[in-house]
Every structure is written in C-alpha cells, then in structure tokens.
Design a protein around this motif. Structure first.
Motif, PDB file in Angstrom:
ATOM      1  N   TRP A  20      -6.526  -0.266   2.793  1.00 18.68           N
ATOM      2  CA  TRP A  20      -6.003   0.000   1.206  1.00 18.68           C
ATOM      3  C   TRP A  20      -7.211  -0.106   0.485  1.00 18.68           C
ATOM      4  CZ3 TRP A  20      -2.936   2.946  -1.489  1.00 18.68           C
ATOM      5  CH2 TRP A  20      -2.848   2.728  -2.984  1.00 18.68           C
ATOM      6  N   LEU A  31      -4.469   4.758   0.889  1.00 19.73           N
ATOM      7  CA  LEU A  31      -4.383   4.269   2.309  1.00 19.73           C
ATOM      8  C   LEU A  31      -5.267   5.195   3.303  1.00 19.73           C
ATOM      9  CD1 LEU A  31      -3.436   1.963   3.941  1.00 19.73           C
ATOM     10  CD2 LEU A  31      -1.396   3.441   4.293  1.00 19.73           C
ATOM     11  N   GLU A  38      -8.580   0.105  -3.438  1.00 22.48           N
ATOM     12  CA  GLU A  38      -8.065   0.158  -4.754  1.00 22.48           C
ATOM     13  C   GLU A  38      -8.998   1.084  -5.474  1.00 22.48           C
ATOM     14  OE1 GLU A  38      -7.514  -2.491  -8.857  1.00 22.48           O
ATOM     15  OE2 GLU A  38      -7.754  -3.289  -6.980  1.00 22.48           O
ATOM     16  N   SER A  46       0.883  -1.212   0.002  1.00 25.37           N
ATOM     17  CA  SER A  46       0.105   0.118   0.086  1.00 25.37           C
ATOM     18  C   SER A  46       0.783   1.136  -0.015  1.00 25.37           C
ATOM     19  CB  SER A  46      -0.980  -0.095   1.239  1.00 25.37           C
ATOM     20  OG  SER A  46      -0.349  -0.021   2.519  1.00 25.37           O
TER      21      SER A  46
END
Length: 678
Positions: A429, A393, A431, A329
C-alpha cells in the motif's frame, strides 16, 4: 586533480566561487543560504589504483555503458539498479572476482567492492541438477491458479537482427548448448495423482530447437514473419516439450532470429544471461572452438532450497507483518462493474532521451532513490487521485534472486547466471501525496521509498506464506519495471533488437489478470511504460487520461529532484534504526553524510563521562613524536589527511538529538585541523 589524490568521499561534488560566505548573526556559516552548484559540472573520473579496481571498473563501464566512470562513482547514482547489479556480479565472476548482491548494495563503488571481493576459488562446490518431480514456486503457483488446465501459449520472446548473417550449424550448436547448460530450458510440467501440477527437469532433450524459414519471396515479408513467428510460438508445450524454440528467418537483405521461451522457464533477468551467452557462444562456435559457457547454479537446486526455506521460522513469523502492513488498504477501483472483462488492450507513456537520462543519473542524488521509487510515487499520486482512496494497493514484481535466510550460517547462492522464472509478486500500500511538485514532492518520494524499503526480504516471503495470508485485500494494479533491457546486447555486436513483430507471444483471448497492469523498461535510451487493461471495465480514453496524468506527475517529480539538494532518508542508515522523523531531528546536511550507526556500549559510556566532566580532557589521547631528518611539511599534512579519509571513525561525530541513545555520524569528508608552530 583532487580525485587523483583523495578518496571519493573527500572530493567535493562541485566547486562554486563566492565573493564571501553567507553568515548567520552568530557568525556561523549559513548553510541554507549557499547557492546550488551547477548540476552539469564537468566530471573527472578517478583512475583505478590496482588490478582489482581496474577489472571491476571495466565491468561497470561495460554494464552501464558509460566511459566516464571512475572508481569512486556510486553505482546507483550512475544509473545502476538491482537488475544491473546481477550483471555486475556475473561479469565480475568471469573476471575472477566473487561478489554478492548484498555487497553491491553495501559498497556501491568500485573502490569499496574491490576491498570486499573474494577471488573465485578453483575448487568451488558445483551444484548438481535435481531430476525428481518438484513443487512449484510461488509465481508458478499463481500461473496455474490462473490457468488450471495449463496454458502453453504464454511466452516471452525476442526478435533479433543479424549483422552479416549466421552459420546455421553454429547457431544450432549454441542453442542446444544453452538448453543443455540451463536446466530450466528442459522443464516439463505434469499433474500428479491428485491433479496437482509439478515441475521436473528432464536429463536430455533431443527435440529440435532451430527452424530455418525462407521468407525472401514473400510479397510482404514482415506480415509473413509475424504469421510464422506466431506458428512457432504456439508450438511450445509445457507438458511434452519443448519450452524453447528458435526460428531463423531469411528475409530480403538480411535475416531475423526469433527466440521464444515459455514464461514458466524464463524471466527478464534470464534473458540478459541468455543473450550474453548467445553472443559469446556463437562467436566461439563460428570459429570452430569448443563452447565454454559460464557455469551456473541449476534452477532445480534453487527450487529445492526455496521450498525448504518456506517452512522456516523466519518465513512463517513474517505473516504478522503483512497483515499489519495491509490493514486498511483499499483495492477497489472506479471501473464499469456491469461489464464482463474483455480482451486485453494497452496504451503507453514515454520519456524522451534527456528526461530518461535525468531519471537515471541525476534524480537519484536527491533522496538516494531508484527509478522504481520515482515511478511508483507518480503512480500512487495518479491512481490515488482517480480512485479517491489517497493511495494505491499495487502488486509489485521483483527479480526474486534474493538470499535465503541471513546470518553467518546462511548460504548465499549465486543466482546471477541462473535461468528460470524467479519473479516475486507482493502487495504494497503506497500513500499518495496530492501535489507532484513543490514542497510535497520531496515528502511524497520519501514516503514511497521508505514504505518500499520496509518490505522484508524484498517481498520474497509473501508468496511462500501461501494460504496463511488468505483474506488480505488483493491488488488490482500491477507494476513491473524491467530496467535497461537493451543493454543486453553489445552496441557493435552481431545481434541487435529488431523492430518487426515476431508473432504473438501470448494467446490473443487471454485478458490481463489485473484491472491495470503497468510494465516499464528503458530501451534505446528512452523509458516507456505500457498500461494494459481489460476492455469493458475501462475504455481507451480513460486509460489514456490516466497515463497522461501519470506522465505529468513523473516529469514534475524529475524536475524537483534535479533541483533538490543531495540528501538521504532513514532507510539509508539501517543500523541506526531511525524513523524519518528521528532522522530529521538530527538536523544534518544529509548530502554530506556517509553513514549513521549506533555508538558501541563502551562509546556510550565515554560520551556519558565526557559530558559529566566537560573540558577536563577525559578520554583524550595525545602522542608526541620526534621526527629526524629533513621534513616535507606538505607531505606530512597530506599523510594525516589521507588517514582521516581512509578511516571512517576519524570522520565521525556523536549525536543524540533524536532523543535516543548516542549515534555515530560519519561524514563523507572532513578537513583536518592542522597547525604549525615555529
């Protein structure tokens, strides 16, 4: 009409008239060619069928402030969230019914909860306050890491309007009763011989709570209110006390009530508890009645149990999951690294009432999401694009009132009426998917939702692991969604939220501890999200641009969900242990699926033998009954249909299209094959 005769899962969500059904070349129904139903359909609520359902439905309508709900409505699709679920539990207990957070999530309808709720026992164990010095919770530890010398001016506060004024003596009585009832409001923080901060609940606190301040002759009473409010808020003292103060301000044409509590002793859920008890307690005191505040589990008991739980194998073994989940991350952000972080500044983005209503009531149907899922999807897209990392993050904050442990031997403490700073903070984290609309919108939402649902114990154990997770990337973006905060006060009640400033709750020279810190809530029917930042690292124009881009993406996600067909994701069927890819391989109309779970070993064997001897009638049981007397054919058919509706196994088919062991797929509704012969 159907809802008065059938359970909710058998009632179509909408009726659409078609001249003919679309068919595929093989003659089967072409489901994908069916038109979308009108989302703005009229809805007929299912009435309660017994006293339990009636009591719970009354609680739901009060908490969600919706009179159109019936016993088959899904709590989360109706605008509920994890924070409001705690209010459901607290008010159900007042109505004599005991529920747990797990039950609300597993049975999110009034009808479902009525079946599993237990009567509140008169001989339930009453937990006793702990008055020894105790260690700090993880969130309190973070506070003292940030402020090693302690910081007494770091409060949460609310400023209230008052209809028809207050009886000062009655108000003082209620505030003292609240302090006596909730041990967190009697906390003191002290350093031991090694200089380590610890917390301790004192038995009695005789310091004044309420101060009366006359501002009627002030030339600018709003400015004087802010000045006096700040003075009152700076008077809190975490070492010597008090940690709670109140101010009654007499102003031209009315009055204001300021409540200030140090953040070490309170959180967003706690305020809902306190405001509800403030309203109830004042009315009792004003009538000269003995105050009867609801019982609660002491904060000090929770602290003791949580610190003991931190040493358990279940917590310690979770460290590996966090290291794996955060590997790779990226935490860095494109800020001005040459500048010294300065004072805190903020900008805001908001939705209008209609957009907020859609976010609460229509969006969840598409992927069975919550408000946080959608907000965090927009955040991941926005920050991921800005930073170039393809994601974000983020340090998430949760309400923290989770069960300690699992299994039949674990005690699930009722924290629905406990006051204290329960907040959990943990990194995730997320995406990003580049586009907010179109085909990618659905996959972006599913990706974020599945990542969040994969976090064990809703992040409770991350803080308990402490130094075992040292060295992991530290999030520079914080996120906290407080839910529908203004529902804490009755719409027609004596108290309301004021618009004026009640002074500075936090010392002015304290910058945020994150590069970006987002705090969102819904008040007066509108979602607002405040973006806080540190002057110097970022400038106002940059943050305004980020907030605006976030708003665009959020609106695009809402529009997508409103138009999307009802569906689900793999985490909605936890027992099946499917990946999202595996779920998609099943090729199901997920909007019509109630649950998916594994076939039992016996069922696995039956499926195997049935496939080997297809058509031989293996394992088919038949009964032939002779009925005497006059037969009501319609009622017989309705009775069988009701049996199918009541028992999930009669609405089940088996599949192994995902390539694994056979699964049971439970449909929301099934039309009973029924025939009559002369």
């Amino acid at each position: 009409v159907l809802e008065s005769k059938l359970p909710g899962y058998m009632v179509p969500s909408a009726l659409v008239m078609l001249p003919a059904l679309p068919l595929m070349p093989n003659g089967k129904l072409d489901r994908r060619a069916l038109p979308e139903p009108d989302a703005e359909r009229e809805h007929e609520a299912v009435a309660p069928r017994d006293a339990r359902e009636a009591a719970l439905l009354s609680v739901w309508r009060d908490v969600l402030r919706r009179d159109d709900l019936g016993v088959t409505e899904n709590f989360f699709e109706a605008g509920g969230d994890s924070i409001l679920s705690l209010q459901i539990i607290a008010r159900a207990r007042q109505a004599g019914l005991k529920l747990t957070p797990r039950q609300v999530f597993e049975h999110p309808t009034v009808a479902g909860l009525a079946r599993v709720a237990q009567d509140v026992a008169g001989d339930e164990v009453r937990h006793t306050e702990v008055h020894d010095a105790l260690g700090l919770t993880p969130i309190q530890t973070l506070f003292f890491e940030r402020f090693p010398q302690g910081e007494s001016h770091w409060n949460q506060s609310v400023l209230l309007t008052i209809r028809d004024g207050l009886d000062i003596a009655a108000q003082d009585t209620v505030l003292r009763a609240l302090r006596a009832a909730h041990d967190a409001l009697r906390l003191r923080f002290v350093r031991d011989e090694q200089g380590v901060w610890r917390q301790q609940v004192i038995t009695d606190d005789d310091q004044p709570v309420l101060e009366v301040i006359d501002l009627k002759r002030e030339p600018d009473w709003t400015q004087a209110l802010e000045r006096e409010g700040t003075r009152l808020q700076t008077s809190l003292d975490i070492e010597r006390g008090p940690v709670m103060r109140a101010g009654y301000f007499e102003v031209p044409g009315g009055a204001r009530l300021l409540l200030a509590i140090h953040h070490l002793a309170v959180d967003g859920v706690s305020w809902r508890v306190l405001l509800e008890e403030l309203q109830q307690g004042y009315e009792q005191a004003a009538r000269g009645e003995t105050l009867a505040l609801p019982s609660n589990l002491p904060w000090s008991v929770w602290v003791t149990r949580q610190l003991a739980h931190a040493q358990s194998d279940a917590v310690q073994e979770e460290a590996h999951w966090w290291r794996t989940a955060l590997a790779g991350s990226q935490a860095s952000l494109p800020v001005n690294r040459d500048a010294q972080p300065g004072a805190g500044r903020s900008v805001s983005v908001s939705l209008d009432e209609d957009e907020t209503r859609q976010l609460l009531q229509e969006v969840p149907r598409a992927y069975r999401t919550g408000v946080e899922d959608i907000l965090l999807t927009a955040l991941a897209q926005t920050v991921g694009e800005w930073s170039g990392h393809g994601g974000v993050l983020v340090a998430l904050e949760g309400h923290g009132r989770e069960a300690l442990g699992a299994g039949p031997g674990a005690e699930e403490l009722d924290l629905s009426r406990t006051v204290g700073w329960f907040t959990t903070q943990y990194p995730v984290w997320l995406e990003a998917r580049a586009e907010a609309g179109g085909a990618d919108a659905g996959s972006a939402i599913v990706s974020v939702k599945e990542r969040l649902r994969a976090v064990p114990h809703r992040g409770l154990h991350f803080g308990l692991l402490g130094n075992k997770l040292a060295g992991l990337p530290r999030a520079q973006v914080g996120f906290n969604y407080l839910g529908q905060f203004d529902q804490s006060l009755a719409a027609d009640g004596r108290f309301g939220f004021a618009h004026e400033s009640g002074g500075e709750p936090v010392a002015k020279d304290l910058p945020p501890d994150m590069v970006l810190d987002l705090n969102g809530l819904i008040a007066r029917g509108k979602l607002s999200l405040r973006w806080s930042y540190r002057e110097g690292e970022l400038d106002e124009a940059q943050v305004q641009a980020l907030a605006a881009r976030f708003g665009e993406r959020l609106r695009a996600l809402i529009a997508h969900c409103v138009q999307a067909r009802p569906g689900a994701t793999a985490s909605d069927f936890a027992l099946a242990k499917l990946t999202q890819t595996g779920l998609e391989q099943l090729d199901l109309d997920l909007g019509e699926i109630e649950d998916i779970y594994p076939a039992t070993p016996v069922q696995q064997g039956m499926v195997f033998h049935s496939l080997l001897q297809s058509g031989d009638g293996v394992y088919v049981n038949q009964k032939r009954l002779t009925l005497q007397g006059r037969l009501d054919r319609a009622r017989l058919r309705d009775a069988w249909q009701a049996a199918v509706a009541r028992h999930p196994v009669l609405r089940t088919h088996f599949t192994w299209a995902h390539g694994g062991d056979a699964l049971q797929v439970v449909h929301r509704s099934v039309a009973l094959p029924y025939g009559e012969e002369a």
